[in-house]
Design a protein around this motif. Structure first.
Motif, PDB file in Angstrom:
ATOM      1  N   GLY A   1       0.813  -1.209   0.000  1.00 15.08           N
ATOM      2  CA  GLY A   1       0.000   0.000   0.000  1.00 15.08           C
ATOM      3  C   GLY A   1       0.843   1.254   0.000  1.00 15.08           C
ATOM      4  N   GLU A   2       1.957   1.220   0.716  1.00 15.36           N
ATOM      5  CA  GLU A   2       2.862   2.373   0.721  1.00 15.36           C
ATOM      6  C   GLU A   2       3.397   2.625  -0.683  1.00 15.36           C
ATOM      7  OE1 GLU A   2       6.846   3.993   3.056  1.00 15.36           O
ATOM      8  OE2 GLU A   2       6.362   1.866   3.082  1.00 15.36           O
ATOM      9  N   TYR A   3       3.746   1.558  -1.374  1.00 18.79           N
ATOM     10  CA  TYR A   3       4.235   1.698  -2.749  1.00 18.79           C
ATOM     11  C   TYR A   3       3.145   2.274  -3.652  1.00 18.79           C
ATOM     12  CZ  TYR A   3       5.842   0.491  -7.448  1.00 18.79           C
ATOM     13  OH  TYR A   3       6.199   0.563  -8.768  1.00 18.79           O
ATOM     14  N   LEU A   4       1.929   1.780  -3.503  1.00 18.30           N
ATOM     15  CA  LEU A   4       0.826   2.260  -4.335  1.00 18.30           C
ATOM     16  C   LEU A   4       0.508   3.723  -4.045  1.00 18.30           C
ATOM     17  CD1 LEU A   4      -1.496  -0.878  -4.098  1.00 18.30           C
ATOM     18  CD2 LEU A   4      -0.230  -0.113  -6.121  1.00 18.30           C
ATOM     19  N   SER A   5       0.652   4.140  -2.791  1.00 18.85           N
ATOM     20  CA  SER A   5       0.421   5.553  -2.462  1.00 18.85           C
ATOM     21  C   SER A   5       1.476   6.431  -3.124  1.00 18.85           C
ATOM     22  CB  SER A   5       0.432   5.773  -0.946  1.00 18.85           C
ATOM     23  OG  SER A   5       1.744   5.759  -0.413  1.00 18.85           O
ATOM     24  N   ARG A   6       2.676   5.878  -3.303  1.00 18.14           N
ATOM     25  CA  ARG A   6       3.723   6.615  -4.014  1.00 18.14           C
ATOM     26  C   ARG A   6       3.375   6.709  -5.502  1.00 18.14           C
ATOM     27  NH1 ARG A   6       7.889   3.531  -2.877  1.00 18.14           N
ATOM     28  NH2 ARG A   6       8.194   4.561  -0.889  1.00 18.14           N
ATOM     29  N   VAL A   7       2.851   5.631  -6.059  1.00 16.86           N
ATOM     30  CA  VAL A   7       2.417   5.667  -7.457  1.00 16.86           C
ATOM     31  C   VAL A   7       1.351   6.741  -7.645  1.00 16.86           C
ATOM     32  CG1 VAL A   7       1.285   4.367  -9.306  1.00 16.86           C
ATOM     33  CG2 VAL A   7       2.968   3.232  -7.835  1.00 16.86           C
ATOM     34  N   GLY A   8       0.417   6.835  -6.700  1.00 17.55           N
ATOM     35  CA  GLY A   8      -0.641   7.832  -6.765  1.00 17.55           C
ATOM     36  C   GLY A   8      -0.209   9.215  -6.337  1.00 17.55           C
TER      37      GLY A   8
ATOM     38  N   SER B   1       7.209  10.537  -6.397  1.00 18.50           N
ATOM     39  CA  SER B   1       6.482   9.402  -6.968  1.00 18.50           C
ATOM     40  C   SER B   1       7.353   8.540  -7.872  1.00 18.50           C
ATOM     41  CB  SER B   1       5.259   9.916  -7.740  1.00 18.50           C
ATOM     42  OG  SER B   1       4.545   8.850  -8.320  1.00 18.50           O
ATOM     43  N   THR B   2       7.598   8.993  -9.092  1.00 19.71           N
ATOM     44  CA  THR B   2       8.113   8.074 -10.104  1.00 19.71           C
ATOM     45  C   THR B   2       9.515   7.546  -9.828  1.00 19.71           C
ATOM     46  OG1 THR B   2       8.815   9.945 -11.495  1.00 19.71           O
ATOM     47  CG2 THR B   2       6.649   9.005 -11.925  1.00 19.71           C
ATOM     48  N   GLN B   3      10.389   8.360  -9.195  1.00 19.45           N
ATOM     49  CA  GLN B   3      11.745   7.839  -8.948  1.00 19.45           C
ATOM     50  C   GLN B   3      11.734   6.670  -7.974  1.00 19.45           C
ATOM     51  OE1 GLN B   3      14.674   9.668  -6.289  1.00 19.45           O
ATOM     52  NE2 GLN B   3      13.303  11.447  -6.102  1.00 19.45           N
ATOM     53  N   GLY B   4      10.659   6.546  -7.177  1.00 22.67           N
ATOM     54  CA  GLY B   4      10.549   5.447  -6.226  1.00 22.67           C
ATOM     55  C   GLY B   4       9.800   4.246  -6.763  1.00 22.67           C
ATOM     56  N   MET B   5       9.396   4.299  -8.027  1.00 21.73           N
ATOM     57  CA  MET B   5       8.693   3.171  -8.624  1.00 21.73           C
ATOM     58  C   MET B   5       9.686   2.150  -9.180  1.00 21.73           C
ATOM     59  SD  MET B   5       5.606   5.267 -10.543  1.00 21.73           S
ATOM     60  CE  MET B   5       4.962   3.800 -11.353  1.00 21.73           C
ATOM     61  N   THR B   6       9.231   0.930  -9.327  1.00 19.01           N
ATOM     62  CA  THR B   6      10.108  -0.114  -9.855  1.00 19.01           C
ATOM     63  C   THR B   6      10.398   0.132 -11.328  1.00 19.01           C
ATOM     64  OG1 THR B   6       8.283  -1.562 -10.522  1.00 19.01           O
ATOM     65  CG2 THR B   6       9.101  -1.787  -8.255  1.00 19.01           C
ATOM     66  N   ASP B   7      11.541  -0.346 -11.781  1.00 17.13           N
ATOM     67  CA  ASP B   7      11.877  -0.204 -13.196  1.00 17.13           C
ATOM     68  C   ASP B   7      10.859  -0.925 -14.074  1.00 17.13           C
ATOM     69  OD1 ASP B   7      14.065   1.311 -12.599  1.00 17.13           O
ATOM     70  OD2 ASP B   7      15.545  -0.263 -12.940  1.00 17.13           O
ATOM     71  N   ALA B   8      10.311  -2.030 -13.563  1.00 14.60           N
ATOM     72  CA  ALA B   8       9.317  -2.773 -14.344  1.00 14.60           C
ATOM     73  C   ALA B   8       8.067  -1.934 -14.572  1.00 14.60           C
ATOM     74  CB  ALA B   8       8.959  -4.076 -13.634  1.00 14.60           C
ATOM     75  N   ASP B   9       7.619  -1.240 -13.528  1.00 13.12           N
ATOM     76  CA  ASP B   9       6.428  -0.392 -13.679  1.00 13.12           C
ATOM     77  C   ASP B   9       6.717   0.817 -14.565  1.00 13.12           C
ATOM     78  OD1 ASP B   9       4.636  -1.942 -12.322  1.00 13.12           O
ATOM     79  OD2 ASP B   9       4.663  -0.782 -10.463  1.00 13.12           O
TER      80      ASP B   9
END
Length: 433
Positions: free
Chosen positions: A38-45, A272-280
């Motif tokens: 959920g923490e990761y998804l909140s970063r995506v959002g 947001s985006t710098q903390g997302m996975t390379d796959a995403d």
């Protein structure tokens, strides 16, 4: 050895206790993983960017947000039971996130991008709920009332707006596309809510398109005195000249060989985006590169030309040093170079930069007047953020230097008028000014 009844009960109790302990440990581990998810998804959002006021506690709200009828302020979404969302059930949370309706039944203003969040699936909503309830520090801070006249602040018309413009379906994968494309579409159209900034709006402030099935989606839009870039395949103003690797690099670093981030996109990169996975990020890039050039009836895009045929003239009452070219030499050349190529990933190129070729020059004017925030990648701030020139350059100076840049090194875009700079200066001046 014969086991008596007392010994049997003791062994059975031990086994049951072990099973209960194991199940409890597995449950805690599962919840811990979901909270992390959920923490990761909140970063995506990018929830923190909108729900955190400058200098305020994370997610405690208070950030002003412009609406056609005034200003509203983001709300406290920490699990504080008195002022936040601590009393929300998961159903309450889902309804607010995906339908724009608060626990007490009042409609949220569409500044909350629930028209995009409605696409988020149940599993991700569950993970987000667990994170906000158990992974966020509660902060007691009352929500600030909207700065809107009472007549225009009424919420009931939003119900009608939702009935017309809210598509209430969760994202469904396209069977004709591969898994990476579908993942990218899910992130861009849903939790990433890219269209909230990058898609033009209609007379009712609705996004003219909510996904790639309609023209104009992500074709660029004016928002808060910045022009959010065209993310479609337009060769002039969009991503037509970019590779998927270029898109991924931009989202990971905030810059690439074509352009650098500015305005609110700096917050998107930082939080947001710098903390997302390379796959995403690769999935997002794959999806964006599949979008055809936007054909927005509101504005026509000029065809790309490799060499400029535009040569801004020097007014008779101006010396060469005061002309756009002379001003460029004084204020811009040291960083961006005589050829306008800048320095890859450090200083934005001006040659064939899609933001320079955009018909609407709002971002260029705002950037020249006020500079931009500093991108911070993994704790390291960018070395050369764009400085502000509003205090040392007149409206006419900025108009002339931008006109020169938009007509040099193969660029081919319209001249910038002095009155456009004056209007932007007036709109964006601080209260102290």
């Amino acid at each position: 050895m014969v086991m008596n009844a007392s010994m049997f009960r003791s062994v059975l109790a031990s086994i049951l206790l072990f099973l209960v302990f194991t199940a409890s440990a597995q449950s805690r581990d599962s919840n811990s993983q979901l909270i992390k998810r959920g923490e990761y998804l909140s970063r995506v959002g990018n929830c923190t960017a909108c729900h955190t006021a400058p200098g305020g506690a994370p997610l405690a709200g208070g950030l002003p947000m412009a609406l056609p009828m005034g200003r509203t302020f983001s709300t406290n979404i920490t699990p504080d039971s008195a002022t936040g969302i601590g009393t929300y059930t998961e159903q309450d949370f889902s309804r607010a996130l995906r339908k724009g309706v608060a626990k007490d039944g009042h409609n949220l203003y569409p500044a909350m991008p629930y028209t995009s969040f409605v696409k988020v699936n149940d599993a991700d909503v569950h993970a987000l709920y667990l994170y906000f309830m158990h992974g966020v520090r509660p902060v007691q801070k009352r929500n600030r009332q909207p700065d809107i006249s009472p007549l225009l602040a009424m919420r009931w018309p939003i119900k009608i707006w939702n009935a017309i413009f809210l598509d209430s379906k969760v994202y469904e994968p396209e069977s004709s596309q591969d898994a990476q494309w579908n993942r990218g579409a899910y992130l861009v159209e849903g939790l990433g809510h890219c269209g909230a900034c990058h898609t033009a709006r209609g007379v009712a402030d609705q996004e003219l398109a909510l996904d790639g099935s309609r023209s104009g989606f992500l074709g660029g839009a004016l928002i808060d005195n910045w022009y959010a870039s065209d993310l479609t395949g337009d060769s002039n103003t969009g991503l037509g000249q970019w590779t998927e690797a270029d898109v991924l690099e931009f989202l990971k670093r905030g810059s690439n060989r074509h352009a650098s981030s500015f305005g609110s996109m700096v917050d998107v990169i930082n939080q947001s985006t710098q903390g997302m996975t390379d796959a995403d990020l690769a999935a997002i890039a794959h999806y964006l590169k599949s979008l055809p050039p936007a054909r927005d009836s509101i504005e026509e895009k000029a065809a790309y030309v490799s060499q400029s045929t535009f040569a801004p003239s020097i007014p008779a009452d101006r010396t060469p040093v005061q002309s756009g070219k002379g001003l460029y030499t004084i204020y811009c050349l040291q960083c961006h170079g005589a050829d306008g190529k800048g320095m890859t990933s450090l200083i934005a190129p001006l040659q064939r930069n899609p933001n320079l070729l955009e018909t609407d020059a709002s971002s260029l004017i705002n950037l020249s007047l006020h500079g931009t925030g500093r991108v911070v990648i993994q704790g390291g701030p960018a070395a050369y953020p764009m400085p502000s020139f509003g205090a040392v350059m007149s409206d006419r100076d900025i108009a002339e230097v931008l006109t020169y840049i938009r007509g040099s090194w193969g660029n081919h875009a319209d001249a910038v008028e002095e009155r456009s700079v004056a209007l932007m200066r007036s709109r964006t001046k601080s209260p102290a000014e």
